[in-house]
Design an enzyme around this catalytic site. Structure first.
Site, PDB file in Angstrom:
ATOM      1  CG  ASN A 141      -1.870  -1.211   1.178  1.00 38.74           C
ATOM      2  OD1 ASN A 141      -1.982  -1.894   0.166  1.00 38.74           O
ATOM      3  ND2 ASN A 141      -2.512  -1.487   2.300  1.00 38.74           N
ATOM      4  CB  SER A 183      -8.493   3.138 -52.020  1.00 38.17           C
ATOM      5  OG  SER A 183      -9.579   2.355 -52.451  1.00 38.17           O
TER       6      SER A 183
END
Length: 484
Positions: free
Chosen positions: A143, A319
């Site tokens: 922690n 494309s």
């Protein structure tokens, strides 16, 4: 044939592959958390930070007489190796894990311990000589170790992102100088507005980045406040009263970061507000970058049926069916980075809110979200700078044609002919498909000389004392290229 060593924990005994540096705690976590497929080793900054914390803790405990010299030297040497890049492949726990980061902390303890055991001349797993919890994790808890390591790693991420942002800012600034003399029409709400220079447009992007760099530096100041020494909940249980201060001093030296200890360790152990603020700054940066990329895609659209005012570097065929098509792939990928960062910010927000009482158990997802944002934004800035901005060119003829044909040019004549007359000129020009210049001259509202002077480059792009009786006076020789 794979060889094993036997290790035990709270739940019992397990066989661990003999050649690995992690142990039983890591093994169980590896089995339990098969979530993202992304392990802690993906983020070397976090491993560096964990090793730095372990080394600083060992140095503090040794200075306080709690960790014997031989153990300290072995732990420090192992941490040095890990910080320099060794054994990162042994950090095998998934970044998404339950337990508030305990599995990551255990992973670090075991790897460092087993390497230190080798340095001492022992075998992996011979924890009677050096123990991952009792020695490597002395005076620590997940922690305080885990959030401290996250904060250090975050500071490192901030520094790298700042470098990438400055790289991108410099490319925009260079284009601002290159394009300073190119007049164009500005746009608001995608409609023609008033003239500006292409240089002014690009200088704005440089300033937007510069502003966000300052916001990022300020957010980092909060992150530098750590809770090392808090142990479990902030009370410092199991640690020496002088441990926190000594560990901080060692950690500052090891990392080179101006860290500080939080004034209230109980508050610091449970509060993730600094992560929320930092994530908000990263979202702000992402918003700005995405907006800039939207502009770049618009300004370069076409190449003939769109704005077509600038040309982005052609990076690949656009494309599989339309020959010759080239897409703005670099701005598009930065847009997508921004979308990821927006989602990461929401994750940080929910995780910070979800903590309860003295600890936030959700720091692993906070760390994962922040590290992803840092990585994507850093790579995105560098990619945009090198593969797009650096190679942008302008189309001066298109810029000029768009400006001269724009009805919005009439705005510059308001001080000379008045708003009502200017509105009438705009309506007629639009209806007849003629230019503002043609209508003004046809109506004899201004002489050709007056009109030429009123529509000069310098006058159109900066403040100027408008007076139709003094149009022969000279404006500044060069247009202002200061940041807007």
């Amino acid at each position: 044939m794979t060889l094993f060593r036997t290790e035990h924990d709270l739940l019992g005994y397990r066989e661990v592959p003999a050649d690995v540096y992690y142990g039983v705690h890591t093994l169980r976590a590896k089995e339990n958390f098969q979530i993202s497929g992304i392990t802690v080793s993906t983020y070397p900054e976090l491993i560096f930070s964990l090793a730095a914390v372990k080394q600083a803790a060992a140095e503090a405990n040794h200075a306080l007489g709690l960790l014997p010299e031989q153990k300290y030297q072995a732990i420090a040497a192992a941490c040095e190796e890990v910080r320099k890049g060794a054994l990162h492949d042994q950090f095998v726990v998934d970044v998404i894990q339950g337990g508030a980061g305990t599995s990551t902390n255990m992973n670090a303890n075991e790897v460092i311990c087993n390497r230190a055991l080798e340095i001492l001349g022992h075998q992996k797993g011979e924890y009677q000589y050096l123990h991952p919890n009792e020695d490597v994790n002395m005076a620590q808890s997940t922690n305080d170790v885990y959030p401290t390591a996250i904060r250090i790693a975050t500071c490192l991420g901030v520094h790298r992102l700042l470098q990438a942002m400055d790289h991108l800012r410099a490319e925009f600034a260079a284009k601002a100088v290159e394009f300073a003399g190119l007049l164009k029409i500005g746009r608001t709400q995608l409609q023609d507005a008033v003239p500006m220079t292409l240089g002014q447009e690009f200088s704005t992007y440089a300033l937007m980045l510069e502003e966000d760099m300052e916001r990022l530096r300020r957010a980092e100041l909060l992150i530098r406040e750590i809770n090392l020494g808090a142990t479990a909940i902030g009370t410092g249980i199991t640690s020496h009263p002088a441990y926190a201060a000594k560990a901080l001093a060692a950690l500052r030296t090891i990392t080179g970061i101006d860290l500080s200890t939080a004034p209230n360790l109980i508050e610091a152990t449970q509060d993730c507000g600094d992560f929320v603020q930092l994530s908000g700054v990263l979202k702000r940066i992402a918003v700005k970058l995405s907006k800039i990329c939207n502009d770049l895609r618009l300004l370069s659209s076409g190449p003939r049926a769109g704005f077509g005012e600038i040309n982005l570097p052609a990076m690949q065929a656009g494309s599989s069916i339309m020959p010759g098509k080239v897409n703005p792939v670099i701005p598009e990928v930065v847009n997508q980075i921004a979308f990821e960062v927006f989602g990461n910010d929401l994750t940080v927000t929910f995780a910070a809110e979800g903590g309860q009482l003295q600890l936030n158990a959700f720091e692993p997802i906070i760390a994962s979200a922040l590290f992803r944002s840092f990585k994507y934004l850093t790579n995105g800035c560098d990619t945009l700078a090198e593969l797009c901005i650096k190679g942008i060119t302008a189309n001066p003829a298109k810029l000029l044609a768009n400006m001269e044909n724009s009805i919005a040019l009439v705005t510059a004549l308001n001080p000379y002919i008045g708003y009502e007359a200017a509105t009438s000129v705009a309506s007629e020009a639009y209806a007849n498909g003629t230019s503002v210049r043609e209508v003004v001259l046809a109506r004899k509202l201004m002489t050709p000389v007056q009109l030429d002077q009123a529509l000069r480059h310098e006058v159109l792009t900066q403040p100027w004392a408008y007076n139709i009786e003094h149009l022969t006076s000279e404006p500044p020789a060069t247009p202002s290229t200061e940041k807007l």
